[in-house]
Design a protein around this motif. Structure first.
Motif, mmCIF file in Angstrom:
data_model
loop_
_atom_site.group_PDB
_atom_site.id
_atom_site.type_symbol
_atom_site.label_atom_id
_atom_site.label_comp_id
_atom_site.label_asym_id
_atom_site.label_seq_id
_atom_site.Cartn_x
_atom_site.Cartn_y
_atom_site.Cartn_z
ATOM 1 N N ALA A 1 2.918 49.515 -24.148
ATOM 2 C CA ALA A 1 3.423 50.772 -24.594
ATOM 3 C C ALA A 1 4.469 51.334 -23.849
ATOM 4 O O ALA A 1 4.554 51.034 -22.563
ATOM 5 C CB ALA A 1 2.184 51.865 -24.274
ATOM 6 N N GLY A 2 5.283 52.182 -24.271
ATOM 7 C CA GLY A 2 6.699 52.735 -23.492
ATOM 8 C C GLY A 2 7.683 51.670 -23.155
ATOM 9 O O GLY A 2 8.568 52.034 -22.324
ATOM 10 N N ASP A 3 7.511 50.492 -23.444
ATOM 11 C CA ASP A 3 8.656 49.510 -23.340
ATOM 12 C C ASP A 3 9.873 49.718 -23.466
ATOM 13 O O ASP A 3 10.234 50.240 -24.868
ATOM 14 C CB ASP A 3 8.209 48.178 -23.974
ATOM 15 N N LYS A 4 10.829 49.990 -22.641
ATOM 16 C CA LYS A 4 12.248 50.337 -23.036
ATOM 17 C C LYS A 4 13.283 49.348 -23.508
ATOM 18 O O LYS A 4 14.674 49.468 -23.215
ATOM 19 C CB LYS A 4 12.552 51.424 -22.042
ATOM 20 N N MET B 1 5.029 49.909 -36.781
ATOM 21 C CA MET B 1 5.414 49.448 -38.236
ATOM 22 C C MET B 1 4.949 47.939 -38.419
ATOM 23 O O MET B 1 4.804 47.635 -39.554
ATOM 24 C CB MET B 1 6.911 49.576 -38.415
ATOM 25 N N MET B 2 4.884 47.489 -37.255
ATOM 26 C CA MET B 2 4.742 45.848 -37.200
ATOM 27 C C MET B 2 3.406 45.256 -37.056
ATOM 28 O O MET B 2 2.993 44.032 -37.486
ATOM 29 C CB MET B 2 5.795 45.028 -36.571
ATOM 30 N N ALA B 3 2.501 46.226 -36.252
ATOM 31 C CA ALA B 3 1.421 45.866 -35.969
ATOM 32 C C ALA B 3 0.224 46.943 -36.338
ATOM 33 O O ALA B 3 -0.861 46.490 -36.068
ATOM 34 C CB ALA B 3 1.398 45.497 -34.317
ATOM 35 N N GLY B 4 0.740 48.027 -36.648
ATOM 36 C CA GLY B 4 -0.310 49.087 -37.023
ATOM 37 C C GLY B 4 -0.974 49.757 -35.899
ATOM 38 O O GLY B 4 -2.186 49.885 -35.832
ATOM 39 N N VAL B 5 -0.253 49.680 -34.713
ATOM 40 C CA VAL B 5 -0.860 50.280 -33.453
ATOM 41 C C VAL B 5 -0.087 51.376 -33.041
ATOM 42 O O VAL B 5 1.117 51.314 -32.794
ATOM 43 C CB VAL B 5 -0.902 49.138 -32.444
ATOM 44 N N ALA B 6 -0.941 52.322 -32.571
ATOM 45 C CA ALA B 6 -0.422 53.736 -32.172
ATOM 46 C C ALA B 6 0.092 53.581 -30.692
ATOM 47 O O ALA B 6 -0.392 52.805 -29.850
ATOM 48 C CB ALA B 6 -1.015 54.775 -32.461
ATOM 49 N N PRO B 7 0.744 54.337 -30.222
ATOM 50 C CA PRO B 7 1.278 54.477 -28.785
ATOM 51 C C PRO B 7 0.058 54.556 -27.993
ATOM 52 O O PRO B 7 -0.111 54.229 -26.602
ATOM 53 C CB PRO B 7 2.325 55.502 -28.563
ATOM 54 N N ASP B 8 -0.841 55.215 -28.386
ATOM 55 C CA ASP B 8 -2.208 55.407 -27.510
ATOM 56 C C ASP B 8 -3.159 54.412 -27.650
ATOM 57 O O ASP B 8 -4.209 54.348 -26.931
ATOM 58 C CB ASP B 8 -2.736 56.918 -28.100
ATOM 59 N N GLY B 9 -2.623 53.217 -28.407
ATOM 60 C CA GLY B 9 -3.433 52.170 -28.572
ATOM 61 C C GLY B 9 -4.477 52.160 -29.608
ATOM 62 O O GLY B 9 -5.191 51.153 -29.613
ATOM 63 N N GLY C 1 9.157 62.432 -31.100
ATOM 64 C CA GLY C 1 10.141 62.646 -30.186
ATOM 65 C C GLY C 1 10.234 61.700 -29.060
ATOM 66 O O GLY C 1 11.181 61.419 -28.192
ATOM 67 N N ASN C 2 8.960 61.412 -28.444
ATOM 68 C CA ASN C 2 8.741 60.701 -27.157
ATOM 69 C C ASN C 2 8.601 59.284 -27.312
ATOM 70 O O ASN C 2 8.245 58.575 -26.421
ATOM 71 C CB ASN C 2 7.615 61.335 -26.319
ATOM 72 N N TRP C 3 8.612 58.735 -28.635
ATOM 73 C CA TRP C 3 8.338 57.382 -29.013
ATOM 74 C C TRP C 3 9.415 56.518 -28.542
ATOM 75 O O TRP C 3 10.478 57.111 -28.585
ATOM 76 C CB TRP C 3 7.922 57.036 -30.366
ATOM 77 N N THR C 4 9.413 55.419 -27.946
ATOM 78 C CA THR C 4 10.351 54.459 -27.869
ATOM 79 C C THR C 4 10.635 53.392 -29.212
ATOM 80 O O THR C 4 9.810 53.616 -30.063
ATOM 81 C CB THR C 4 9.926 53.303 -26.516
ATOM 82 N N VAL C 5 11.530 52.719 -29.085
ATOM 83 C CA VAL C 5 11.824 51.732 -30.235
ATOM 84 C C VAL C 5 10.606 50.961 -30.290
ATOM 85 O O VAL C 5 10.112 50.503 -31.404
ATOM 86 C CB VAL C 5 13.113 51.100 -30.211
ATOM 87 N N ALA C 6 10.071 50.577 -29.115
ATOM 88 C CA ALA C 6 8.728 49.654 -28.988
ATOM 89 C C ALA C 6 7.571 50.140 -29.714
ATOM 90 O O ALA C 6 6.779 49.511 -30.449
ATOM 91 C CB ALA C 6 8.569 49.032 -27.614
ATOM 92 N N ASP C 7 7.513 51.487 -29.455
ATOM 93 C CA ASP C 7 6.392 52.251 -29.938
ATOM 94 C C ASP C 7 6.439 52.289 -31.577
ATOM 95 O O ASP C 7 5.622 52.107 -32.147
ATOM 96 C CB ASP C 7 6.348 53.773 -29.665
ATOM 97 N N LEU C 8 7.854 52.516 -32.026
ATOM 98 C CA LEU C 8 7.892 52.385 -33.712
ATOM 99 C C LEU C 8 7.837 50.854 -34.066
ATOM 100 O O LEU C 8 7.034 50.880 -35.094
ATOM 101 C CB LEU C 8 9.190 52.837 -33.761
#
Length: 307
Positions: free
Chosen positions: A31-34, A107-115, A96-103
């Motif tokens: 989560a939040g990986d930049k 899209m690729m794992a069906g997992v939200a930033p909050d886990g 707006g606060n998502w990273t590319v990793a969050d997106l």
């Protein structure tokens, strides 16, 4: 009896603990990986946006701008009603606060930033085959759009479908994320069409029947069936006698670009929105999709009920 009850309780606890671990979300990135933030092409991201049909589900209802992505579109289903989220770059109501990793995780794992798990009404089961470069480009484009205030309402789902953790068990059975790979025996055009149809375009999500748990019936992929939203029947698009066997490549291109069938009928409903998206793509992409669609093997779907 007391011993039997104890055994049953112990087995129940073991099953509950096992279920908890087996149902855990499995993101691709922390989560939040930049690490994926550098790069990203806005124009290519625009093409990914329309190929993926983002506007069809996330544009704010009741207004004509397809780039105002406030969400709130109702998606009825046999499990209840889903409401699409705000994916505008609003910092609190959108992504707006998502990273590319969050997106990418979404899209690729069906997992939200909050886990938590996303419901597969969001077609990550197809987007999972996307290229990470396309996800990066898509985020670059989304960040250029107007922030839209307002969160969409929560999904209206009865028990037990309102328990997101249970989706982890659904994924164990039905979700096999892997990239859409090129076939070296095919042409570059066919491979491009394969990628667009199977991943970003997620055509199978509507044009395939589903089982009682909402998963696509693999043996009838692209063979049509009941509209997932309960609005009629989605046609078979394979080369079967009940499908589009008589269509040639130009017919497929004409449908994707203008929404016209060989009989000069105009498609409507949700397919009308798909055509608006496809018309924004370069002509070679439409031709590539047509080439792949024309190659689909004949498959028979469920019998269409009498009117």
């Amino acid at each position: 009896m007391r011993r039997l009850l104890t055994i049953l309780i112990v087995l129940g606890v073991i099953a509950a603990v096992a279920g908890w671990f087996l149902s855990a979300p499995k993101p691709l990135f922390a989560a939040g990986d930049k690490s994926l933030e550098s790069g990203g092409n806005v124009e290519r991201g625009r093409q990914v946006f329309f190929a993926g049909g983002c506007a069809s589900c996330h544009a704010t209802p009741g207004q004509s701008d397809r780039l105002k992505l406030g969400g709130g579109v109702e998606m009825p289903s046999p499990f209840g009603s889903f409401y699409t989220p705000n994916i505008s770059p609003h910092p609190t109501d959108g992504i707006g606060n998502w990273t590319v990793a969050d997106l990418a995780n979404a899209m690729m794992a069906g997992v939200a930033p909050d886990g938590s798990h996303f419901y597969p009404a969001f077609p990550y089961t197809s987007y999972a085959g996307a290229k990470i470069d396309d996800i990066r480009d898509l985020m670059a484009f989304l960040r250029t759009l107007e922030p839209v205030a307002g969160k969409a309402r929560d999904h209206a789902l009865p028990f037990p479908f309102n328990i997101r953790r249970g989706l982890g068990l659904w994924k164990l059975v039905f979700f096999r994320p892997e990239p859409v790979r090129d076939d070296p025996a095919q042409t570059p055009e066919w491979n491009r069409g394969h990628y667009l149809v199977e991943s970003l375009g997620h055509c199978a999500e509507c044009h395939s029947p589903r089982n009682v748990l909402g998963a696509i019936v693999a043996a009838q992929r692209f063979a049509g069936g009941p509209d997932p939203e309960g609005k009629g029947w989605v046609p078979n698009i394979t080369q079967s006698e009940n499908g589009l066997k008589t269509w040639d490549k130009a017919d497929f291109v004409q449908l994707l670009e203008f929404g016209l069938t060989p009989e000069a009928d105009t498609v409507g409903g949700s397919m009308g929105s798909v055509v608006k998206n496809m018309a924004e793509l370069p002509k070679p992409d439409l031709e590539a999709m047509a080439t792949f669609l024309k190659s689909l093997p004949a498959r028979e779907g469920p019998p269409k009920p009498a009117k």
